[in-house]
Design a protein around this motif. Sequence first.
Motif, PDB file in Angstrom:
ATOM      1  N   PHE A  85      39.110  36.021  29.539  1.00  0.00           N
ATOM      2  CA  PHE A  85      39.021  36.756  30.213  1.00  0.00           C
ATOM      3  C   PHE A  85      37.813  37.654  30.221  1.00  0.00           C
ATOM      4  CE2 PHE A  85      38.784  41.518  31.191  1.00  0.00           C
ATOM      5  CZ  PHE A  85      39.544  41.761  32.182  1.00  0.00           C
ATOM      6  N   MET A  86      37.081  37.645  31.337  1.00  0.00           N
ATOM      7  CA  MET A  86      35.604  38.033  31.561  1.00  0.00           C
ATOM      8  C   MET A  86      35.506  39.523  31.969  1.00  0.00           C
ATOM      9  SD  MET A  86      34.202  34.775  33.676  1.00  0.00           S
ATOM     10  CE  MET A  86      35.633  34.813  34.863  1.00  0.00           C
ATOM     11  N   PRO A  87      34.987  40.405  30.998  1.00  0.00           N
ATOM     12  CA  PRO A  87      34.810  41.842  31.487  1.00  0.00           C
ATOM     13  C   PRO A  87      33.757  41.675  32.682  1.00  0.00           C
ATOM     14  CG  PRO A  87      34.894  41.565  28.904  1.00  0.00           C
ATOM     15  CD  PRO A  87      34.624  40.001  29.689  1.00  0.00           C
ATOM     16  N   THR A 139      34.116  42.659  21.015  1.00  0.00           N
ATOM     17  CA  THR A 139      35.516  42.769  21.254  1.00  0.00           C
ATOM     18  C   THR A 139      36.054  41.138  21.099  1.00  0.00           C
ATOM     19  OG1 THR A 139      35.297  42.736  23.521  1.00  0.00           O
ATOM     20  CG2 THR A 139      35.334  44.693  22.431  1.00  0.00           C
ATOM     21  N   GLY A 140      35.297  40.315  21.198  1.00  0.00           N
ATOM     22  CA  GLY A 140      35.725  39.002  21.219  1.00  0.00           C
ATOM     23  C   GLY A 140      35.317  38.158  22.802  1.00  0.00           C
ATOM     24  N   ALA A 141      34.652  38.928  23.673  1.00  0.00           N
ATOM     25  CA  ALA A 141      34.271  38.407  24.941  1.00  0.00           C
ATOM     26  C   ALA A 141      33.191  37.401  24.576  1.00  0.00           C
ATOM     27  CB  ALA A 141      33.666  39.497  25.893  1.00  0.00           C
ATOM     28  N   ASP A 142      33.747  36.100  25.543  1.00  0.00           N
ATOM     29  CA  ASP A 142      32.639  35.100  25.014  1.00  0.00           C
ATOM     30  C   ASP A 142      31.729  35.072  26.467  1.00  0.00           C
ATOM     31  OD1 ASP A 142      33.815  33.976  23.071  1.00  0.00           O
ATOM     32  OD2 ASP A 142      35.206  32.937  24.150  1.00  0.00           O
ATOM     33  N   ILE A 143      32.076  35.483  27.533  1.00  0.00           N
ATOM     34  CA  ILE A 143      31.477  35.511  28.920  1.00  0.00           C
ATOM     35  C   ILE A 143      31.697  36.662  29.556  1.00  0.00           C
ATOM     36  CG2 ILE A 143      33.301  34.262  29.880  1.00  0.00           C
ATOM     37  CD1 ILE A 143      31.522  33.119  32.000  1.00  0.00           C
ATOM     38  N   ILE A 144      30.689  37.294  30.459  1.00  0.00           N
ATOM     39  CA  ILE A 144      30.837  38.675  31.366  1.00  0.00           C
ATOM     40  C   ILE A 144      30.663  38.229  32.772  1.00  0.00           C
ATOM     41  CG2 ILE A 144      30.396  40.224  29.527  1.00  0.00           C
ATOM     42  CD1 ILE A 144      27.535  40.539  30.728  1.00  0.00           C
ATOM     43  N   MET A 180      40.603  34.922  40.528  1.00  0.00           N
ATOM     44  CA  MET A 180      39.612  36.005  40.572  1.00  0.00           C
ATOM     45  C   MET A 180      40.146  37.308  40.766  1.00  0.00           C
ATOM     46  SD  MET A 180      36.940  33.856  43.227  1.00  0.00           S
ATOM     47  CE  MET A 180      35.481  34.970  42.875  1.00  0.00           C
ATOM     48  N   GLY A 181      39.845  38.154  40.155  1.00  0.00           N
ATOM     49  CA  GLY A 181      40.109  39.717  40.404  1.00  0.00           C
ATOM     50  C   GLY A 181      41.334  39.874  39.656  1.00  0.00           C
ATOM     51  N   VAL A 182      42.027  39.150  38.687  1.00  0.00           N
ATOM     52  CA  VAL A 182      43.234  39.665  38.013  1.00  0.00           C
ATOM     53  C   VAL A 182      43.001  39.799  36.584  1.00  0.00           C
ATOM     54  CG1 VAL A 182      45.404  38.552  37.675  1.00  0.00           C
ATOM     55  CG2 VAL A 182      44.290  38.302  40.063  1.00  0.00           C
ATOM     56  N   GLY A 183      43.561  40.663  36.099  1.00  0.00           N
ATOM     57  CA  GLY A 183      44.660  41.855  36.495  1.00  0.00           C
ATOM     58  C   GLY A 183      45.149  42.519  35.662  1.00  0.00           C
ATOM     59  N   LYS A 184      46.451  43.152  35.677  1.00  0.00           N
ATOM     60  CA  LYS A 184      47.160  43.795  34.673  1.00  0.00           C
ATOM     61  C   LYS A 184      47.600  42.929  33.553  1.00  0.00           C
ATOM     62  CE  LYS A 184      50.691  45.223  37.198  1.00  0.00           C
ATOM     63  NZ  LYS A 184      50.660  44.716  38.499  1.00  0.00           N
ATOM     64  N   PRO A 185      47.798  43.283  32.294  1.00  0.00           N
ATOM     65  CA  PRO A 185      48.248  42.314  31.344  1.00  0.00           C
ATOM     66  C   PRO A 185      49.350  41.491  31.453  1.00  0.00           C
ATOM     67  CG  PRO A 185      47.789  44.476  30.138  1.00  0.00           C
ATOM     68  CD  PRO A 185      47.605  44.490  31.801  1.00  0.00           C
ATOM     69  N   ASP A 186      50.437  41.901  32.244  1.00  0.00           N
ATOM     70  CA  ASP A 186      51.459  40.984  32.599  1.00  0.00           C
ATOM     71  C   ASP A 186      51.137  39.951  33.743  1.00  0.00           C
ATOM     72  OD1 ASP A 186      51.738  43.561  33.531  1.00  0.00           O
ATOM     73  OD2 ASP A 186      53.289  42.983  35.042  1.00  0.00           O
ATOM     74  N   ASP A 187      50.052  40.215  34.497  1.00  0.00           N
ATOM     75  CA  ASP A 187      49.621  39.426  35.645  1.00  0.00           C
ATOM     76  C   ASP A 187      49.170  38.191  34.929  1.00  0.00           C
ATOM     77  OD1 ASP A 187      50.145  41.262  37.733  1.00  0.00           O
ATOM     78  OD2 ASP A 187      48.245  42.094  37.664  1.00  0.00           O
ATOM     79  N   LEU A 188      48.204  38.498  33.714  1.00  0.00           N
ATOM     80  CA  LEU A 188      47.593  37.494  33.000  1.00  0.00           C
ATOM     81  C   LEU A 188      48.415  36.663  32.489  1.00  0.00           C
ATOM     82  CD1 LEU A 188      44.970  39.416  33.707  1.00  0.00           C
ATOM     83  CD2 LEU A 188      44.292  39.004  31.490  1.00  0.00           C
ATOM     84  N   MET A 220      40.892  31.251  33.525  1.00  0.00           N
ATOM     85  CA  MET A 220      39.849  32.102  33.623  1.00  0.00           C
ATOM     86  C   MET A 220      40.469  33.499  34.327  1.00  0.00           C
ATOM     87  SD  MET A 220      36.627  29.726  33.859  1.00  0.00           S
ATOM     88  CE  MET A 220      35.610  31.187  33.743  1.00  0.00           C
ATOM     89  N   PHE A 221      40.026  34.778  33.934  1.00  0.00           N
ATOM     90  CA  PHE A 221      40.366  35.833  34.704  1.00  0.00           C
ATOM     91  C   PHE A 221      39.105  36.666  34.688  1.00  0.00           C
ATOM     92  CE2 PHE A 221      43.928  33.951  32.731  1.00  0.00           C
ATOM     93  CZ  PHE A 221      44.968  33.852  33.613  1.00  0.00           C
ATOM     94  N   ASP A 222      38.948  37.666  35.571  1.00  0.00           N
ATOM     95  CA  ASP A 222      38.110  38.757  35.432  1.00  0.00           C
ATOM     96  C   ASP A 222      38.929  39.870  36.047  1.00  0.00           C
ATOM     97  OD1 ASP A 222      36.632  39.858  38.086  1.00  0.00           O
ATOM     98  OD2 ASP A 222      37.167  37.862  38.383  1.00  0.00           O
ATOM     99  N   CYS A 223      38.436  41.295  35.788  1.00  0.00           N
ATOM    100  CA  CYS A 223      39.140  42.446  36.639  1.00  0.00           C
ATOM    101  C   CYS A 223      38.324  43.690  35.943  1.00  0.00           C
ATOM    102  CB  CYS A 223      40.709  42.397  36.353  1.00  0.00           C
ATOM    103  SG  CYS A 223      41.371  43.515  37.284  1.00  0.00           S
ATOM    104  N   VAL A 224      38.318  44.600  36.720  1.00  0.00           N
ATOM    105  CA  VAL A 224      37.652  45.738  36.585  1.00  0.00           C
ATOM    106  C   VAL A 224      38.947  46.658  35.787  1.00  0.00           C
ATOM    107  CG1 VAL A 224      36.060  45.790  38.211  1.00  0.00           C
ATOM    108  CG2 VAL A 224      38.163  46.939  38.782  1.00  0.00           C
ATOM    109  N   LEU A 225      40.038  46.612  35.867  1.00  0.00           N
ATOM    110  CA  LEU A 225      41.063  47.270  35.415  1.00  0.00           C
ATOM    111  C   LEU A 225      41.068  47.869  33.864  1.00  0.00           C
ATOM    112  CD1 LEU A 225      43.633  48.544  36.271  1.00  0.00           C
ATOM    113  CD2 LEU A 225      44.845  46.449  35.317  1.00  0.00           C
ATOM    114  N   PRO A 226      40.653  47.117  32.907  1.00  0.00           N
ATOM    115  CA  PRO A 226      40.407  47.490  31.666  1.00  0.00           C
ATOM    116  C   PRO A 226      39.569  48.681  31.485  1.00  0.00           C
ATOM    117  CG  PRO A 226      39.752  45.249  31.538  1.00  0.00           C
ATOM    118  CD  PRO A 226      40.196  45.584  33.011  1.00  0.00           C
ATOM    119  N   SER A 227      38.341  48.369  31.995  1.00  0.00           N
ATOM    120  CA  SER A 227      37.116  49.477  32.099  1.00  0.00           C
ATOM    121  C   SER A 227      37.304  50.715  32.854  1.00  0.00           C
ATOM    122  CB  SER A 227      35.867  48.632  32.298  1.00  0.00           C
ATOM    123  OG  SER A 227      35.895  47.987  33.519  1.00  0.00           O
ATOM    124  N   ARG A 228      37.832  50.479  34.146  1.00  0.00           N
ATOM    125  CA  ARG A 228      38.088  51.492  35.002  1.00  0.00           C
ATOM    126  C   ARG A 228      39.293  52.274  34.609  1.00  0.00           C
ATOM    127  NH1 ARG A 228      39.129  49.985  41.077  1.00  0.00           N
ATOM    128  NH2 ARG A 228      36.921  49.529  40.867  1.00  0.00           N
TER     129      ARG A 228
END
Length: 383
Positions: free
Chosen positions: A37-39, A57-62, A255-263, A273-281
């Motif tokens: 998951f990419m923040p 937090t464990g992020a390898d890539i943003i 791209m752009g996904v998503g909620k934990p259950d989406d992942l 691979m995933f990215d989403c603004v949801l956790p920060s927003r």
Amino acid sequence: MSEQPKPRFAFEIAATDGKARMGTIQMQRGEIRTPAFMPVGTAATVKAMKPETVRATGADIILGNTYHLMLRPGAERVAKLGGLHKFMNWDRPILTDSGGYQVMSLSELRKLTEEGVEFRSHLDGSRHMLTPERSMEIQRLLGSDIVMAFDECPRADQPRDVIASSMEMSMRWAKRSRDGFDSGEEHAARSALFGIQQGALDEELRKRSADALIDIGFDGYAIGGLAVGEGQEAMFATLEFAPGQLPKDKPRYLMGVGKPDDLVGAVESGVDMFDCVLPSRSGRNGQAFTWNGPINLRNARFAEDTGPIDERCSCDACSKYSRAYLHHLVKSKEILGAMLMTEHNIAFYQQLMQAMRDAIGEGRFAEWARDFRRNYLEESPPG
């Protein structure tokens, strides 16, 4: 013995469980563990977080954003200042999206042609032209490690002929992106290029898109055009076939996904691979993700709750602060509230990805996913 040079880009699948895959991407700036998951650091920052906190937090890539960075502070300025990694103090891989999605969202301010997209800046109304070649140039100036091809992302509710026409143009743009990326030889020698599959919810259009991308050849393949309002059921139905249309030996990026259950559902379908603004927003708005479902710390029931956000989480927000204190910060609109809530949510997402990697590696992913859904969806607490 001299140290072996790190590869430009190498993807290895270490384990599979059903369609789910666990592995690594090796790049010159470091290893990316998948599923990943990419923040989202849209404007060269993951909002409310320092880069070192994001890494912790464990992020390898943003992820950074071509559209926003080309407008402010400008790609040429970032290059002059040493590139995006130096500019924002992040020494690990960065993926930059091409700007196509943001331009799509500016439907009132854009003019779309075969050449590219002319649009007005949402900041000051100035006119700009974004083409596949210019998108590649901007991402090169930023110093991106994973570059995304320039595409158009139509809404899924458009007529099929409109979606087909858009997809076909995106495939022509994909070839121009490939050529533009390759022309920057020095950058291309140390970075990777991903193509983006389009076709909305249509299996045949997505197959045509995948085949066109494979003919061009990319380091990885993204599944675009989902999570744009079609709903989870339609997205999962598309993921029944879309990942399998892409090469098995390359990473697949939703791209752009998503909620934990989406992942979880997407990993079950073979996405890496995933990215989403949801956790920060969500964090900035008082919502925290937990293993028992999301909770809203604005709710009055947390005003005297001395427990952590989540008993299973070891982030600073959980190990040092109570729900009551975070409730107070959120209600008071204190900046620290946004910082701690965002840190927890990003940490939770990284813990979720690690749990999935472990379960796949141990051959128990189906059981793990069943338990996750029972706790997250069925036992989600009120508020």
